[in-house]
Write a protein that holds these residues in place. Structure first.
Motif, PDB file in Angstrom:
ATOM      1  N   LEU A 152       2.569  -5.186  -2.763  1.00 50.32           N
ATOM      2  CA  LEU A 152       2.496  -4.065  -3.372  1.00 50.32           C
ATOM      3  C   LEU A 152       1.053  -3.869  -3.930  1.00 50.32           C
ATOM      4  CD1 LEU A 152       5.521  -3.082  -5.615  1.00 50.32           C
ATOM      5  CD2 LEU A 152       4.663  -1.932  -3.654  1.00 50.32           C
ATOM      6  N   SER A 153       0.476  -4.983  -4.434  1.00 52.45           N
ATOM      7  CA  SER A 153      -0.835  -4.992  -4.902  1.00 52.45           C
ATOM      8  C   SER A 153      -1.951  -4.574  -3.866  1.00 52.45           C
ATOM      9  CB  SER A 153      -1.129  -6.426  -5.434  1.00 52.45           C
ATOM     10  OG  SER A 153      -1.146  -7.454  -4.663  1.00 52.45           O
ATOM     11  N   ASP A 154      -1.506  -4.745  -2.622  1.00 48.39           N
ATOM     12  CA  ASP A 154      -2.368  -4.216  -1.378  1.00 48.39           C
ATOM     13  C   ASP A 154      -1.875  -2.813  -0.740  1.00 48.39           C
ATOM     14  OD1 ASP A 154      -3.845  -6.607  -1.658  1.00 48.39           O
ATOM     15  OD2 ASP A 154      -2.527  -7.931  -0.346  1.00 48.39           O
ATOM     16  N   SER A 155      -1.119  -2.179  -1.487  1.00 54.14           N
ATOM     17  CA  SER A 155      -0.774  -1.038  -0.915  1.00 54.14           C
ATOM     18  C   SER A 155      -1.082   0.405  -1.319  1.00 54.14           C
ATOM     19  CB  SER A 155       1.035  -0.813  -0.941  1.00 54.14           C
ATOM     20  OG  SER A 155       1.327  -0.832  -2.306  1.00 54.14           O
ATOM     21  N   LEU A 156      -0.848   1.192  -0.424  1.00 50.95           N
ATOM     22  CA  LEU A 156      -1.157   2.791  -0.702  1.00 50.95           C
ATOM     23  C   LEU A 156       0.119   3.376  -0.520  1.00 50.95           C
ATOM     24  CD1 LEU A 156      -3.178   5.050  -1.519  1.00 50.95           C
ATOM     25  CD2 LEU A 156      -3.650   5.492   0.831  1.00 50.95           C
ATOM     26  N   LEU A 157       0.711   4.001  -1.712  1.00 48.82           N
ATOM     27  CA  LEU A 157       1.958   4.718  -1.642  1.00 48.82           C
ATOM     28  C   LEU A 157       1.780   6.298  -1.896  1.00 48.82           C
ATOM     29  CD1 LEU A 157       4.039   2.474  -4.058  1.00 48.82           C
ATOM     30  CD2 LEU A 157       3.629   1.902  -1.580  1.00 48.82           C
ATOM     31  N   GLY A 202       1.594   4.233   9.709  1.00 53.58           N
ATOM     32  CA  GLY A 202       0.666   2.994   9.032  1.00 53.58           C
ATOM     33  C   GLY A 202      -0.490   3.753   7.875  1.00 53.58           C
ATOM     34  N   ARG A 203      -0.404   4.882   7.870  1.00 53.18           N
ATOM     35  CA  ARG A 203      -1.590   5.332   7.126  1.00 53.18           C
ATOM     36  C   ARG A 203      -1.361   5.157   5.528  1.00 53.18           C
ATOM     37  NH1 ARG A 203      -2.785  10.930  10.052  1.00 53.18           N
ATOM     38  NH2 ARG A 203      -3.427  10.058  12.188  1.00 53.18           N
ATOM     39  N   LEU A 204       0.185   4.924   5.165  1.00 58.08           N
ATOM     40  CA  LEU A 204       0.684   4.943   3.820  1.00 58.08           C
ATOM     41  C   LEU A 204       1.625   3.692   4.196  1.00 58.08           C
ATOM     42  CD1 LEU A 204       1.105   8.337   2.959  1.00 58.08           C
ATOM     43  CD2 LEU A 204      -0.358   6.884   1.798  1.00 58.08           C
ATOM     44  N   ASP A 205       1.807   2.975   3.129  1.00 61.65           N
ATOM     45  CA  ASP A 205       2.814   1.666   3.233  1.00 61.65           C
ATOM     46  C   ASP A 205       4.309   1.986   2.736  1.00 61.65           C
ATOM     47  OD1 ASP A 205       0.465   0.042   4.022  1.00 61.65           O
ATOM     48  OD2 ASP A 205      -0.164   0.511   1.854  1.00 61.65           O
ATOM     49  N   GLY A 206       4.468   3.054   1.868  1.00 63.73           N
ATOM     50  CA  GLY A 206       5.584   3.339   1.251  1.00 63.73           C
ATOM     51  C   GLY A 206       5.709   4.802   0.679  1.00 63.73           C
ATOM     52  N   TYR A 207       6.937   5.023   0.626  1.00 59.75           N
ATOM     53  CA  TYR A 207       7.192   6.732   0.085  1.00 59.75           C
ATOM     54  C   TYR A 207       8.481   6.538  -0.748  1.00 59.75           C
ATOM     55  CZ  TYR A 207       8.679  11.562   0.256  1.00 59.75           C
ATOM     56  OH  TYR A 207       9.257  12.953   0.269  1.00 59.75           O
ATOM     57  N   THR A 249       9.577   2.625   3.621  1.00 63.15           N
ATOM     58  CA  THR A 249       8.639   1.750   3.551  1.00 63.15           C
ATOM     59  C   THR A 249       8.295   1.098   5.002  1.00 63.15           C
ATOM     60  OG1 THR A 249       9.570  -0.277   3.330  1.00 63.15           O
ATOM     61  CG2 THR A 249       9.330   1.097   1.417  1.00 63.15           C
ATOM     62  N   ASN A 250       7.276   0.355   4.965  1.00 66.77           N
ATOM     63  CA  ASN A 250       6.869  -0.116   6.463  1.00 66.77           C
ATOM     64  C   ASN A 250       7.925  -1.484   6.710  1.00 66.77           C
ATOM     65  OD1 ASN A 250       6.274  -2.324   4.539  1.00 66.77           O
ATOM     66  ND2 ASN A 250       3.975  -2.462   4.839  1.00 66.77           N
ATOM     67  N   SER A 251       8.828  -1.540   5.661  1.00 65.24           N
ATOM     68  CA  SER A 251       9.899  -2.553   5.625  1.00 65.24           C
ATOM     69  C   SER A 251       9.322  -3.674   5.032  1.00 65.24           C
ATOM     70  CB  SER A 251      10.466  -2.929   7.303  1.00 65.24           C
ATOM     71  OG  SER A 251       9.532  -3.911   7.952  1.00 65.24           O
ATOM     72  N   HIS A 252       8.344  -4.333   4.825  1.00 65.79           N
ATOM     73  CA  HIS A 252       7.850  -5.700   4.266  1.00 65.79           C
ATOM     74  C   HIS A 252       7.942  -5.218   2.731  1.00 65.79           C
ATOM     75  CE1 HIS A 252       6.399  -7.026   8.171  1.00 65.79           C
ATOM     76  NE2 HIS A 252       5.604  -6.072   8.212  1.00 65.79           N
ATOM     77  N   LEU A 253       7.617  -4.044   2.366  1.00 64.70           N
ATOM     78  CA  LEU A 253       7.761  -3.737   0.890  1.00 64.70           C
ATOM     79  C   LEU A 253       8.835  -3.223   0.492  1.00 64.70           C
ATOM     80  CD1 LEU A 253       4.119  -1.824   0.521  1.00 64.70           C
ATOM     81  CD2 LEU A 253       4.606  -4.237   0.073  1.00 64.70           C
TER      82      LEU A 253
END
Length: 274
Positions: A152-157, A202-207, A249-253
């Motif tokens: 999460l610390s590396d993510s853009l939501l 992949g432009r955003l990591d989660g929503y 999400t990208n599944s990882h998050l």
């Protein structure tokens, strides 16, 4: 459902989205009629209605027996049909009305209640997102995939705020602040369909968002899942379109976002403007 049938539905959805997008751009920056639907920020324009008319004409011409749920005109057709088209002819109307270039046409198809086909078209950027169950997801006909971000610390939501946010403490303000502190940033795009498309590519990591309608998210759900991401309810249970809530999400998050969403206390009602 055969691959051939899904491919046909996808092609018709694409035809309709492109036609709707052309109508939307023909009105862009030239609006004469912007009306409120009753809540601040919830507006409709002549572009919404003209786009919807074109989209409905194409869908009904190809599939007269299918049911349709469209944002501006509601439900029509046989409710017993296993096919339900969820259509937003202009997702991001508030952006559009201000000539802010973040809006889209969203067309999704549910078969027996399950999102199976999705097309999201950004007519301003000329970006066409397409997906169908088992056929993968593409952007302008090239395969897409979610990001590989694992922390999460590396993510853009990205998220949004429902039109009733002024009326209820269940308004997503607390979650927005909370995730802003846990991530590299949280955006508010203003088009749920594009938010989901951006997670898919992949432009955003989660929503995450609440107060959503089926026409907002049906197409985007297919995009995320076919690209390789994950879509559920906030608690990780299967997505319920009727709930108005969604986590993608990208599944990882996904596990960490579920955990963190459960930790957020509601924004204090006394802090809301009178």
């Amino acid at each position: 459902m055969s691959v051939q049938s899904l491919s046909t539905y996808l092609d018709v959805a694409t035809e309709a989205a492109l036609a709707g997008g052309a109508v939307v751009m023909s009105y862009y920056g030239k609006l004469q009629d912007i009306r409120s639907k009753g809540r601040p920020g919830d507006v409709v324009t002549e572009a919404d209605q003209a786009s919807e008319a074109v989209v409905l004409d194409i869908i009904q011409r190809h599939f007269p027996d299918h049911c349709i749920l469209a944002e501006e005109s509601g439900e029509r057709g046989d409710r017993q049909s296993p096919y339900l088209w969820a259509i937003d002819p202009l997702d991001g109307t508030t952006n559009y009305a201000h000539s802010y270039p973040n809006f889209s046409v969203s067309i999704g198809l549910l078969i027996d209640g399950v999102p199976q086909v999705g097309v999201v078209f950004d007519p301003h950027r000329q970006e066409l997102f397409r997906a169908a169950k088992g056929l993968g997801a593409t952007l302008n006909r090239k395969a897409i995939a979610p990001s590989a971000t694992t922390q999460l610390s590396d993510s853009l939501l990205v998220t949004g705020f429902a039109y009733d946010r002024r009326e209820t403490p269940d308004n997503n303000y607390a979650e927005f602040c909370y995730f802003t502190h846990l991530t590299q940033g949280v955006r508010r795009g203003g088009s749920a369909a594009l938010d989901l498309a951006y997670v898919a590519c992949g432009r955003l990591d989660g929503y995450w968002e609440r107060g959503l309608s089926p026409w907002d998210i049906t197409a985007g759900i297919v995009l995320v899942e076919e690209a390789g991401g994950k879509v559920t309810a906030y608690d990780g249970s299967p997505q319920d379109l009727g709930s108005g809530r969604l986590l993608a999400t990208n599944s990882h998050l996904h596990p960490e976002m579920i955990t963190q969403l459960a930790r957020v206390s509601p924004y204090p009602e006394k802090m809301l403007p009178l």
